[in-house]
Scaffold this active site. Structure first.
Site, PDB file in Angstrom:
ATOM      1  N   CYS A 134       2.465 -13.267 -14.886  1.00 46.66           N
ATOM      2  CA  CYS A 134       2.709 -11.889 -15.322  1.00 46.66           C
ATOM      3  C   CYS A 134       1.478 -11.241 -15.944  1.00 46.66           C
ATOM      4  O   CYS A 134       1.498 -10.052 -16.256  1.00 46.66           O
ATOM      5  CB  CYS A 134       3.883 -11.840 -16.299  1.00 46.66           C
TER       6      CYS A 134
ATOM      7  N   HIS B 259       1.367  -6.962 -10.845  1.00 50.32           N
ATOM      8  CA  HIS B 259       2.521  -7.285 -10.008  1.00 50.32           C
ATOM      9  C   HIS B 259       3.558  -6.178 -10.180  1.00 50.32           C
ATOM     10  O   HIS B 259       3.390  -5.294 -11.012  1.00 50.32           O
ATOM     11  CB  HIS B 259       3.112  -8.653 -10.379  1.00 50.32           C
TER      12      HIS B 259
ATOM     13  N   HIS C   8       7.956  -4.844  -9.625  1.00 45.65           N
ATOM     14  CA  HIS C   8       9.365  -5.200  -9.550  1.00 45.65           C
ATOM     15  C   HIS C   8      10.163  -4.039  -8.980  1.00 45.65           C
ATOM     16  O   HIS C   8       9.756  -2.874  -9.080  1.00 45.65           O
ATOM     17  CB  HIS C   8       9.931  -5.500 -10.952  1.00 45.65           C
TER      18      HIS C   8
ATOM     19  N   HIS D 261       7.612   4.285  -8.886  1.00 48.31           N
ATOM     20  CA  HIS D 261       6.355   4.188  -8.155  1.00 48.31           C
ATOM     21  C   HIS D 261       5.157   4.551  -9.027  1.00 48.31           C
ATOM     22  O   HIS D 261       4.251   5.265  -8.610  1.00 48.31           O
ATOM     23  CB  HIS D 261       6.401   5.013  -6.858  1.00 48.31           C
TER      24      HIS D 261
ATOM     25  N   GLU E 101      14.465  -7.179 -13.981  1.00 50.03           N
ATOM     26  CA  GLU E 101      13.300  -7.222 -13.090  1.00 50.03           C
ATOM     27  C   GLU E 101      13.589  -8.019 -11.823  1.00 50.03           C
ATOM     28  O   GLU E 101      12.954  -7.805 -10.802  1.00 50.03           O
ATOM     29  CB  GLU E 101      12.114  -7.866 -13.806  1.00 50.03           C
TER      30      GLU E 101
END
Length: 117
Positions: free
Chosen positions: A25, A29, A31, A69, A107
């Site tokens: 993490c 990255h 989710h 986004h 998540e």
């Protein structure tokens, strides 16, 4: 007490700062988040609702415009953990509806963080 809940979705990236470099993490990255908003009231309003589900579009629009986004580190101040996102969303929702009880953020299908004061 009467309670209602509704789920909302958004996709976003983040980096959780302060973790060891080897922690997955700590890298960029993303989710596909699921948010659950829970509202409650001792009595129903004159229409028979806790809050009309149609009114919750305001919360959906905020999520879509602010978080969806996006790179969460650019949007939120402080940690971008599920716990922190839940509190951020709770505070926003509570500023609109006094009936808000909690906000949960997931998540992954197997993880969930809830903020409830």
């Amino acid at each position: 007490m009467y309670t209602i809940s509704k789920q909302f979705n958004f996709s976003a990236s983040h980096i959780i700062e302060g973790l060891p470099e080897a922690h997955p993490c700590s890298r960029l990255h993303g989710h596909n988040y699921v948010v659950e908003l829970v509202l409650g009231a001792e009595e129903l309003n004159e229409t028979g609702f806790v809050v009309d589900y149609n009114e919750l579009v305001v919360f959906k629009n905020m999520i879509d415009e602010t978080l969806d986004h996006r790179h969460l580190n650019d949007v939120l101040t402080g940690p971008t953990t599920a716990e922190s996102i839940a509190k951020y969303l709770y505070e926003h929702a509570k500023s609109i509806w006094q009936e808000v009880l909690s906000v949960s953020v997931s998540e992954t299908p197997k993880t969930n963080a809830t903020y409830r004061p």
